[in-house]
Design a protein around this motif. Structure first.
Motif, PDB file in Angstrom:
ATOM      1  N   ASP A  66       0.851  -1.193   0.000  1.00  0.00           N
ATOM      2  CA  ASP A  66       0.000   0.000   0.000  1.00  0.00           C
ATOM      3  C   ASP A  66       0.884   1.239   0.000  1.00  0.00           C
ATOM      4  N   VAL A  67       0.290   2.349  -0.425  1.00  0.00           N
ATOM      5  CA  VAL A  67       0.977   3.636  -0.404  1.00  0.00           C
ATOM      6  C   VAL A  67       0.063   4.678   0.237  1.00  0.00           C
ATOM      7  N   ALA A  68       0.666   5.705   0.805  1.00  0.00           N
ATOM      8  CA  ALA A  68      -0.098   6.807   1.386  1.00  0.00           C
ATOM      9  C   ALA A  68       0.696   8.092   1.187  1.00  0.00           C
ATOM     10  N   ILE A  69      -0.016   9.169   0.902  1.00  0.00           N
ATOM     11  CA  ILE A  69       0.619  10.470   0.757  1.00  0.00           C
ATOM     12  C   ILE A  69       0.627  11.153   2.123  1.00  0.00           C
ATOM     13  N   GLY A  70       1.812  11.509   2.605  1.00  0.00           N
ATOM     14  CA  GLY A  70       1.934  12.119   3.924  1.00  0.00           C
ATOM     15  C   GLY A  70       1.605  13.600   3.925  1.00  0.00           C
ATOM     16  N   PRO A  71       1.435  14.198   5.103  1.00  0.00           N
ATOM     17  CA  PRO A  71       1.203  15.639   5.207  1.00  0.00           C
ATOM     18  C   PRO A  71       2.338  16.445   4.586  1.00  0.00           C
ATOM     19  N   ASP A  72       3.514  15.821   4.476  1.00  0.00           N
ATOM     20  CA  ASP A  72       4.665  16.479   3.884  1.00  0.00           C
ATOM     21  C   ASP A  72       4.710  16.351   2.370  1.00  0.00           C
ATOM     22  N   GLY A  73       3.699  15.693   1.776  1.00  0.00           N
ATOM     23  CA  GLY A  73       3.650  15.525   0.335  1.00  0.00           C
ATOM     24  C   GLY A  73       4.498  14.386  -0.182  1.00  0.00           C
ATOM     25  N   LEU A  74       5.138  13.647   0.715  1.00  0.00           N
ATOM     26  CA  LEU A  74       5.965  12.520   0.314  1.00  0.00           C
ATOM     27  C   LEU A  74       5.128  11.238   0.263  1.00  0.00           C
ATOM     28  N   VAL A  75       5.633  10.251  -0.464  1.00  0.00           N
ATOM     29  CA  VAL A  75       4.926   8.994  -0.655  1.00  0.00           C
ATOM     30  C   VAL A  75       5.503   7.947   0.299  1.00  0.00           C
ATOM     31  N   TYR A  76       4.626   7.319   1.081  1.00  0.00           N
ATOM     32  CA  TYR A  76       5.045   6.304   2.042  1.00  0.00           C
ATOM     33  C   TYR A  76       4.560   4.941   1.544  1.00  0.00           C
ATOM     34  N   VAL A  77       5.431   3.941   1.667  1.00  0.00           N
ATOM     35  CA  VAL A  77       5.165   2.620   1.090  1.00  0.00           C
ATOM     36  C   VAL A  77       5.459   1.542   2.125  1.00  0.00           C
ATOM     37  N   SER A  78       4.526   0.593   2.281  1.00  0.00           N
ATOM     38  CA  SER A  78       4.765  -0.556   3.173  1.00  0.00           C
ATOM     39  C   SER A  78       5.375  -1.691   2.372  1.00  0.00           C
ATOM     40  N   THR A  79       6.389  -2.366   2.920  1.00  0.00           N
ATOM     41  CA  THR A  79       7.079  -3.421   2.183  1.00  0.00           C
ATOM     42  C   THR A  79       7.121  -4.730   2.969  1.00  0.00           C
ATOM     43  N   HIS A  80       7.539  -5.775   2.267  1.00  0.00           N
ATOM     44  CA  HIS A  80       7.463  -7.149   2.780  1.00  0.00           C
ATOM     45  C   HIS A  80       8.299  -7.378   4.026  1.00  0.00           C
ATOM     46  N   ASP A  81       9.451  -6.732   4.127  1.00  0.00           N
ATOM     47  CA  ASP A  81      10.351  -7.009   5.242  1.00  0.00           C
ATOM     48  C   ASP A  81      10.061  -6.183   6.492  1.00  0.00           C
ATOM     49  N   GLY A  82       8.954  -5.442   6.473  1.00  0.00           N
ATOM     50  CA  GLY A  82       8.585  -4.642   7.643  1.00  0.00           C
ATOM     51  C   GLY A  82       8.939  -3.176   7.526  1.00  0.00           C
ATOM     52  N   THR A  83       9.712  -2.829   6.521  1.00  0.00           N
ATOM     53  CA  THR A  83      10.155  -1.450   6.350  1.00  0.00           C
ATOM     54  C   THR A  83       9.058  -0.589   5.732  1.00  0.00           C
ATOM     55  N   ILE A  84       8.909   0.616   6.276  1.00  0.00           N
ATOM     56  CA  ILE A  84       8.088   1.640   5.648  1.00  0.00           C
ATOM     57  C   ILE A  84       9.052   2.593   4.953  1.00  0.00           C
TER      58      ILE A  84
END
Length: 308
Positions: A66-84
Motif C-alpha cells: 500500500d501507499v499513502a501520501i503524507g502531510p509532507d507531500g511525500l509517498v510512504y510505502v509498506s514493504t514485505h520485510d517490515g520497512t516503511i
C-alpha cells in the motif's frame, strides 16, 4: 521377482491413496457456488491505460502492499520485510522511514499526522513523524486475537476501521501473508471481519464478520459507509456504519481476487485485483472434499495466484 515388484507398487499406491484421502490438513473447506467467471471482458477488457506507468526503484525491498501520501507531500510505502519507505516524488530519493518488524499491509495518515498501519503480524500500529512505532491493538475487547490485520481507513474524528482478513489462518503463524491467504481461500470459511478502534477509549470492537477473507477497506467521502473487499467472494461490500448488519454487496462476480480499496478525490474508488480467478478453485467450489484432497498435494502443483 516381478510379483514382488507388483506387491511393492500396490502397497505404495495404497499408502499414497490413504495419504490423499485421510492425511490431516489445516483446512475444513466449505461448499459454496462460485458465479460463472466471464473473464476480462466488457468493463474489464484489457486496455493500455497504464502503458506509460513509471516504476519506482525500491532497492532491496519488495512486496509494496500500500501507499499513502503524507502531510509532507511525500509517498510512504509498506514493504514485505517490515520497512516503511518514504519516497520523494519526481526524484530517485527513497529512504527508510520506519520498521514495524512485522508485515505492514494497509497504511493511512490520520488527521494527527501519524501514520496508521495494519500489520498482518503485529496488529494495528501507529508511527509518529519521527518513525517511532507503537502498538494500538492486537485483540478485540472480547479477547479474540487479531491474526491478520490487512487494510484500514480513518475518520475525521480519528476512528480507525480495519479488516482482520482471517481469524483462523494467521499470517505469521502460517508462514506469511500469501500462504495464510491461500489456506483461507481454499477453505472459503466465514473467517474475515471488520473491526473498529477508538483511540479515545482504546476499545477495539467487531463491526462486521463472516466474510471470506476480508481485505481492502475504504470510507465513503461522507464517512457514513465503508467499502470492503471480500477476496474469496469476488465482491465489494458496502457497510453502513450506523447499521453494519445491513451490509450488502455492491459489486459482485469480479474477474479476479479483489485486494486493496482506496478512495479517489472525485468520489470514486480504486480497487486492485491481486490475481485472475482460479479455474480449479471455481470448479471445485461445491466440492469441499476434493478441495481438501488438493491441499494434500505438493505445494508446487496446487492452485496458485497468476500474474496478470
Amino acid at each position: 521377482m516381478f510379483k514382488r515388484i507388483l506387491s511393492v507398487i500396490a502397497v505404495l499406491l495404497v499408502i499414497a491413496l490413504g495419504y490423499l484421502l485421510f492425511w490431516p490438513v489445516p483446512v475444513e473447506p466449505v461448499a459454496w457456488e462460485a458465479p460463472e467467471n466471464r473473464g476480462y471482458v466488457g468493463d474489464f477488457a484489457p486496455n493500455q491505460a497504464l502503458a506509460d506507468i513509471k516504476r519506482i526503484d525500491l532497492g532491496e525491498h519488495s512486496g509494496p502492499e500500500d501507499v499513502a501520501i503524507g502531510p509532507d507531500g511525500l509517498v510512504y510505502v509498506s514493504t514485505h520485510d517490515g520497512t516503511i519507505l518514504r519516497h520523494e516524488p519526481g526524484s530517485a530519493n527513497t529512504v527508510k522511514f520506519a520498521d514495524t518488524k512485522g508485515r505492514p499491509l494497509g497504511i493511512e495518515f490520520g488527521r494527527d499526522g501519524d501514520l496508521y498501519v495494519a500489520d498482518a503480524y503485529k496488529g494495528l500500529l501507529k508511527i509518529n513523524p519521527s518513525g517511532e512505532v507503537s502498538l494500538l491493538t492486537n485483540k478485540t475487547d472480547e479477547g479474540s486475537p487479531i491474526l491478520y490485520a490487512d487494510d484500514l481507513d480513518i475518520t475525521s474524528e480519528g476512528l480507525v476501521y480495519f479488516t482482520d482478513a482471517s481469524i483462523k489462518f494467521g499470517a505469521e503463524a502460517n508462514g506469511g501473508t500469501l500462504p495464510a491467504s491461500l489456506l483461507d481461500l481454499i477453505e472459503h470459511g466465514p473467517n474475515g471481519r471488520v473491526l473498529k478502534f477508538d483511540p479515545a477509549t482504546n476499545e477495539t470492537t467487531i463491526i462486521h464478520q463472516g466474510m471470506s477473507f476480508a481485505n481492502g477497506l475504504a470510507l465513503t467521502s461522507d464517512e457514513s459507509h465503508i467499502l470492503v473487499a471480500e477476496t474469496g467472494g469476488y465482491a465489494i461490500h458496502k457497510i453502513p456504519l450506523n447499521a453494519p448488519e445491513t451490509a450488502k454487496p455492491v459489486i459482485t462476480n469480479l474477474p479476479g481476487f479483489p485486494d486493496n480499496v482506496n478512495d479517489n478525490p472525485d468520489g470514486t474508488f480504486w480497487i486492485g485485483l491481486a490475481s485472475p480467478r482460479s479455474v480449479p478453485v471455481d470448479k471445485l467450489s461445491g466440492q469441499p472434499f476434493l478441495r481438501k484432497v488438493i491441499q494434500r498435494l505438493p505445494a508446487a502443483i496446487r492452485p496458485k495466484p497468476q500474474r496478470y
